[in-house]
Design a protein around this motif. Sequence first.
Motif, PDB file in Angstrom:
ATOM      1  N   ALA A  47      37.287 -19.568 -22.362  1.00 48.09           N
ATOM      2  CA  ALA A  47      37.644 -20.978 -22.346  1.00 48.09           C
ATOM      3  C   ALA A  47      37.274 -21.598 -21.008  1.00 48.09           C
ATOM      4  O   ALA A  47      37.327 -20.939 -19.970  1.00 48.09           O
ATOM      5  CB  ALA A  47      39.134 -21.161 -22.610  1.00 48.09           C
ATOM      6  N   GLY A  65      36.049 -19.748 -27.352  1.00 53.36           N
ATOM      7  CA  GLY A  65      35.005 -20.448 -26.656  1.00 53.36           C
ATOM      8  C   GLY A  65      34.219 -19.591 -25.721  1.00 53.36           C
ATOM      9  O   GLY A  65      34.375 -18.400 -25.620  1.00 53.36           O
ATOM     10  N   ILE A  66      33.354 -20.256 -24.945  1.00 54.42           N
ATOM     11  CA  ILE A  66      32.427 -19.569 -24.083  1.00 54.42           C
ATOM     12  C   ILE A  66      32.292 -20.333 -22.797  1.00 54.42           C
ATOM     13  O   ILE A  66      32.743 -21.454 -22.663  1.00 54.42           O
ATOM     14  CB  ILE A  66      31.069 -19.405 -24.769  1.00 54.42           C
ATOM     15  CG1 ILE A  66      30.591 -20.730 -25.374  1.00 54.42           C
ATOM     16  CG2 ILE A  66      31.155 -18.398 -25.872  1.00 54.42           C
ATOM     17  CD1 ILE A  66      30.038 -21.687 -24.451  1.00 54.42           C
ATOM     18  N   SER A  75      32.735 -22.588 -31.176  1.00 60.39           N
ATOM     19  CA  SER A  75      32.093 -22.207 -29.930  1.00 60.39           C
ATOM     20  C   SER A  75      33.066 -22.072 -28.774  1.00 60.39           C
ATOM     21  O   SER A  75      33.266 -20.983 -28.255  1.00 60.39           O
ATOM     22  CB  SER A  75      31.001 -23.225 -29.574  1.00 60.39           C
ATOM     23  OG  SER A  75      30.410 -22.938 -28.331  1.00 60.39           O
ATOM     24  N   PHE A  76      33.703 -23.166 -28.347  1.00 68.87           N
ATOM     25  CA  PHE A  76      34.525 -23.085 -27.139  1.00 68.87           C
ATOM     26  C   PHE A  76      35.629 -24.125 -27.173  1.00 68.87           C
ATOM     27  O   PHE A  76      35.680 -25.007 -28.022  1.00 68.87           O
ATOM     28  CB  PHE A  76      33.665 -23.299 -25.883  1.00 68.87           C
ATOM     29  CG  PHE A  76      33.276 -24.738 -25.635  1.00 68.87           C
ATOM     30  CD1 PHE A  76      34.011 -25.530 -24.760  1.00 68.87           C
ATOM     31  CD2 PHE A  76      32.186 -25.301 -26.268  1.00 68.87           C
ATOM     32  CE1 PHE A  76      33.668 -26.858 -24.533  1.00 68.87           C
ATOM     33  CE2 PHE A  76      31.829 -26.627 -26.043  1.00 68.87           C
ATOM     34  CZ  PHE A  76      32.573 -27.412 -25.176  1.00 68.87           C
ATOM     35  N   HIS A  98      27.475 -16.421 -27.942  1.00 69.56           N
ATOM     36  CA  HIS A  98      28.215 -15.442 -27.146  1.00 69.56           C
ATOM     37  C   HIS A  98      28.741 -14.287 -27.985  1.00 69.56           C
ATOM     38  O   HIS A  98      29.270 -13.317 -27.441  1.00 69.56           O
ATOM     39  CB  HIS A  98      29.365 -16.116 -26.381  1.00 69.56           C
ATOM     40  CG  HIS A  98      30.491 -16.622 -27.208  1.00 69.56           C
ATOM     41  ND1 HIS A  98      30.480 -17.845 -27.833  1.00 69.56           N
ATOM     42  CD2 HIS A  98      31.699 -16.082 -27.498  1.00 69.56           C
ATOM     43  CE1 HIS A  98      31.628 -18.039 -28.474  1.00 69.56           C
ATOM     44  NE2 HIS A  98      32.389 -16.983 -28.283  1.00 69.56           N
ATOM     45  N   ASP A 108      25.110 -22.727 -27.950  1.00 74.31           N
ATOM     46  CA  ASP A 108      25.812 -21.467 -28.200  1.00 74.31           C
ATOM     47  C   ASP A 108      25.707 -21.090 -29.673  1.00 74.31           C
ATOM     48  O   ASP A 108      26.685 -21.127 -30.425  1.00 74.31           O
ATOM     49  CB  ASP A 108      27.278 -21.605 -27.769  1.00 74.31           C
ATOM     50  CG  ASP A 108      28.068 -20.335 -27.961  1.00 74.31           C
ATOM     51  OD1 ASP A 108      27.459 -19.253 -28.002  1.00 74.31           O
ATOM     52  OD2 ASP A 108      29.311 -20.425 -28.078  1.00 74.31           O
ATOM     53  N   ASP A 165      36.815 -14.404 -26.535  1.00 70.17           N
ATOM     54  CA  ASP A 165      37.235 -15.798 -26.433  1.00 70.17           C
ATOM     55  C   ASP A 165      37.227 -16.213 -24.977  1.00 70.17           C
ATOM     56  O   ASP A 165      38.044 -15.757 -24.190  1.00 70.17           O
ATOM     57  CB  ASP A 165      38.638 -15.931 -27.015  1.00 70.17           C
ATOM     58  CG  ASP A 165      39.172 -17.345 -26.916  1.00 70.17           C
ATOM     59  OD1 ASP A 165      38.405 -18.245 -26.555  1.00 70.17           O
ATOM     60  OD2 ASP A 165      40.365 -17.521 -27.207  1.00 70.17           O
ATOM     61  N   LEU A 218      26.159 -23.656 -22.984  1.00 63.82           N
ATOM     62  CA  LEU A 218      27.122 -23.797 -24.062  1.00 63.82           C
ATOM     63  C   LEU A 218      26.742 -24.840 -25.104  1.00 63.82           C
ATOM     64  O   LEU A 218      27.221 -24.778 -26.236  1.00 63.82           O
ATOM     65  CB  LEU A 218      28.523 -24.096 -23.514  1.00 63.82           C
ATOM     66  CG  LEU A 218      28.917 -25.528 -23.181  1.00 63.82           C
ATOM     67  CD1 LEU A 218      30.430 -25.598 -23.049  1.00 63.82           C
ATOM     68  CD2 LEU A 218      28.284 -25.998 -21.892  1.00 63.82           C
ATOM     69  N   SER A 231      35.572 -17.489 -32.915  1.00 59.69           N
ATOM     70  CA  SER A 231      34.254 -17.848 -32.407  1.00 59.69           C
ATOM     71  C   SER A 231      33.159 -17.380 -33.355  1.00 59.69           C
ATOM     72  O   SER A 231      33.169 -16.242 -33.820  1.00 59.69           O
ATOM     73  CB  SER A 231      34.024 -17.204 -31.040  1.00 59.69           C
ATOM     74  OG  SER A 231      34.865 -17.738 -30.064  1.00 59.69           O
TER      75      SER A 231
END
Length: 334
Positions: free
Chosen positions: A65, A7-8, A305-306, A158, A206, A63, A203, A283
Motif C-alpha cells: 500500500a 496494492g503495489i 492493483s493498489f 506485482h 500494474d 499486498d 503502478l 490483488s
Amino acid sequence: MTRPLPGIPAIAAGALLALLLPAGQAGAATPQHAPRAATAASPLRTPDAFWTADRMRSATPLDLAISSPKSGSSAAVPRSGPLTVLPTLPQLRLPNAPSLPPLPSLLPGVETGGPWNGRGAVTRTTGRVFFTYQGRPASCSGDAVTSANKSTVLTAGHCVKLDGAWHTHWVFVPGYHDGKAPYGKWAAARTLATPQWTAKEDLTYDIGAAVVAPLGGRKLTDVVGGQGLSFNSGYHKQMYAFGYPAEAPYDGSKLSYCSGTTLKDPLLSKDHGLPCNMTGGASGGPWFTSFDAHTGTGLQSSVNSFGYRFLPNTMFGPYFGADAKNLYTKAQTS
C-alpha cells in the motif's frame, strides 16, 4: 480500524512501502534471501505436490500500500481504438441464479465488499494465484480470459514480478474454495507484464499475465471458460471487482466482490478507483464492465492493483489502454 487495500508500490516515485502479512504476523517477517533474477516462469512439474491445501491456506497475501501521495506516473495512458472480446464458455447453459444488486456507494461507516453468493461463470474463471516470493509462499488473484491459446490468465503486474524479480512456482487455481482446487492447479509456462511494469514497476501499468500449461491434456478455458475483455472503454463506469482477499477480516477461503461507479485517481496514477474494502490477496482479481450477475460473465477492464493508506475503503485498478491490449495480444499468442 483503517486497513490498507490490496496494492503495489510506486517504486519509481520513492513511496514508502510495506508488505502486509497475515493477521497476527504484521511486521514480523523478513525476506529469507534476496530475490532471484528471472525473466519467465517454467511449468511447475508437480503443482499438486508443492501447493498442498495447507500451503495454499498459509500463503502470505501479497499486498503493498502507498503511504503518501508523492510524484507518480505523469504520462497519460496510451490509447487506441476500443476493442471488445466476448466471453467464451465451456457450456452454453449456466445454472439459474438470482441477480444481485450492486453494493451501495461508499458512505461513512459502510463497507463495500462481501462474499459472492451468486453463481455463473465468474465462480469458475476467477481464482487464486499462488507463487513463491522472496522464499515464502504468497497469493494473489487472477482471471481466465478468452484467448487464442485458451491458456491466458490476467492478474496484476506485482503478482508476477516485484522488486526486480519474477515470482516462481506460479500456479492459478480457478474456483478456489478453502484449500480446494475443483478445476485443478494450472502451472504457468510463462509470466509477463506490461513494459512499464517490467522496466520500472510503474503502478499505472500494474498488469500481468500468465500462460498456463495444459492440465490432463486439456487447456484452461476449455475447462472453466474465459471472460471477455474491453480495452479503451473510458472512465466513470459501473464495474464489479472480484478477488480472494486473505487479510482480516477476510481469510482467502472464498470469492468476494465489490461493485459501484468508478472514479479517476486524482493522485499518483491514471487508474480507476472503486469503493471497496477488499484486502491483501485480492490483488490481480478482475474488474468487469457490462457484468451480468445472472450468468456471471462480463468484459474485464481492469484488475485490483493498489490502495492509499490515507484513503481507506477505496481500491484502484489500471486503465486498460493500448499497453494492456498489447500485453493481452502477446500472452494469447504465446
